[in-house]
Design an enzyme around this catalytic site. Structure first.
Site, PDB file in Angstrom:
ATOM      1  N   HIS A  88       0.847  -1.194   0.000  1.00 25.94           N
ATOM      2  CA  HIS A  88       0.000   0.000   0.000  1.00 25.94           C
ATOM      3  C   HIS A  88       0.880   1.241   0.000  1.00 25.94           C
ATOM      4  O   HIS A  88       2.001   1.234   0.520  1.00 25.94           O
ATOM      5  CB  HIS A  88      -0.911  -0.005   1.235  1.00 25.94           C
ATOM      6  CG  HIS A  88      -1.956   1.064   1.204  1.00 25.94           C
ATOM      7  ND1 HIS A  88      -1.706   2.348   1.647  1.00 25.94           N
ATOM      8  CD2 HIS A  88      -3.238   1.059   0.748  1.00 25.94           C
ATOM      9  CE1 HIS A  88      -2.804   3.075   1.486  1.00 25.94           C
ATOM     10  NE2 HIS A  88      -3.738   2.316   0.943  1.00 25.94           N
ATOM     11  N   GLU A 136      -3.370   3.344  -7.438  1.00 21.15           N
ATOM     12  CA  GLU A 136      -3.735   4.461  -6.572  1.00 21.15           C
ATOM     13  C   GLU A 136      -2.625   5.513  -6.587  1.00 21.15           C
ATOM     14  O   GLU A 136      -1.654   5.409  -5.847  1.00 21.15           O
ATOM     15  CB  GLU A 136      -4.002   3.973  -5.143  1.00 21.15           C
ATOM     16  CG  GLU A 136      -3.012   2.946  -4.614  1.00 21.15           C
ATOM     17  CD  GLU A 136      -3.192   2.656  -3.132  1.00 21.15           C
ATOM     18  OE1 GLU A 136      -4.294   2.848  -2.614  1.00 21.15           O
ATOM     19  OE2 GLU A 136      -2.192   2.264  -2.510  1.00 21.15           O
TER      20      GLU A 136
END
Length: 218
Positions: A88, A136
Site C-alpha cells: 500500500h 492508486e
C-alpha cells in the site's frame, strides 16, 4: 470486488468495527457484490469469522516462530483471514518482498491485492500474477478527488497493462473515490472493482454510502 481499507481510522476503533463489518455483510448480500474489509491489524481477530472476506492491511515475509512483531501469512490464514493488501502507498515494501509475498499468498490460496502507484508498476507486477492490482496515485489518496475523473487515462492504460500479462490478475481502482458516480466511471474505464478507505469509513451513514457504491458496481 469492493475492498474497504479501514486503515487506522478512529471511526471504526474498538467494537465499532463489528457494526461496520455487519453493515458490509448486509450490503454484500443485498446487491450480490463481493465486499472485503481490511480492518486495523489489531482488530482482525474481532471480525475474522465474518461471512465476507477479511483481509490484512499488510503482511511480512516472515516465518512462524521467533518473529516478534511480524505479521505472518500462515498464522493469518489459521485465524480465518482470506488475504492481504501488499505494498500500500502508506506501507511500501521492496520489489523482492512483493514477489515473495504474492507467491506466498498464492501457495496459501489467499487473496493478494497488490497496490501500485502508476501504470509502469502495474505492468511490471501484473507479470507475477497477483489476484488484483489496485492502482492508486499517491497524490489523490484521501484528497476527495477521484482517479476516475482526475486521471481517467490512468485507469484505461493500467487496464491494458494488466491485460497484457495474459493471466488472471484483475484491476481495482483506488484513490479518492467518494461517490457512486466515481465507481461507475471506474468500472466503465476498465476497472473490475474498487479499493476505498476514507470515503466509506469516515461517512456519517455507512449503510447509505456502501449501498451507493455497491449499486454503482452492478
Amino acid at each position: 470486488m469492493f475492498v474497504i481499507n479501514c486503515k487506522n481510522y478512529e471511526e471504526i476503533s474498538g467494537d465499532k468495527i463489528i457494526k461496520f463489518v455487519k453493515t458490509a455483510e448486509k450490503i454484500s448480500k443485498k446487491f450480490k457484490v463481493k465486499v472485503a474489509i481490511a480492518p486495523p491489524q489489531h482488530l482482525i481477530g474481532v471480525v475474522s469469522k465474518s461471512s465476507i472476506p477479511i483481509l490484512a492491511q499488510h503482511i511480512d515475509d516472515s516465518k512462524i516462530g521467533s518473529t516478534t512483531g511480524f505479521i505472518v501469512p500462515e498464522l493469518l490464514k489459521k485465524s480465518g483471514v482470506k488475504g492481504s493488501l501488499i505494498n500500500h502507498s502508506e506501507h511500501r515494501i521492496p520489489s523482492k518482498d512483493i514477489k515473495k509475498l504474492v507467491l506466498k499468498l498464492k501457495e496459501l490460496k489467499m487473496i493478494s491485492i497488490l497496490c501500485v502507484k502508476d501504470v509502469a508498476e502495474a505492468r511490471k507486477y501484473a507479470k507475477i500474477n497477483p489476484d488484483y492490482i489496485a492502482i492508486e496515485p499517491p497524490e489523490l489518496i484521501g484528497s476527495g478527488k477521484a482517479v476516475s475523473t482526475e486521471k481517467p487515462e490512468l485507469i484505461t492504460k493500467a487496464a491494458v497493462a494488466v491485460k497484457s500479462a495474459k493471466n488472471k490478475t484483475k484491476l481495482l481502482c483506488g484513490a479518492g473515490i467518494v461517490s457512486g458516480e466515481d465507481v461507475s466511471k471506474a468500472v466503465e474505464l476498465g476497472s473490475k472493482g474498487i479499493l476505498v478507505a476514507s470515503g466509506i469509513v469516515k461517512s456519517k451513514n455507512w449503510d447509505k454510502i456502501m449501498s451507493e457504491f455497491a449499486k454503482s458496481m452492478v
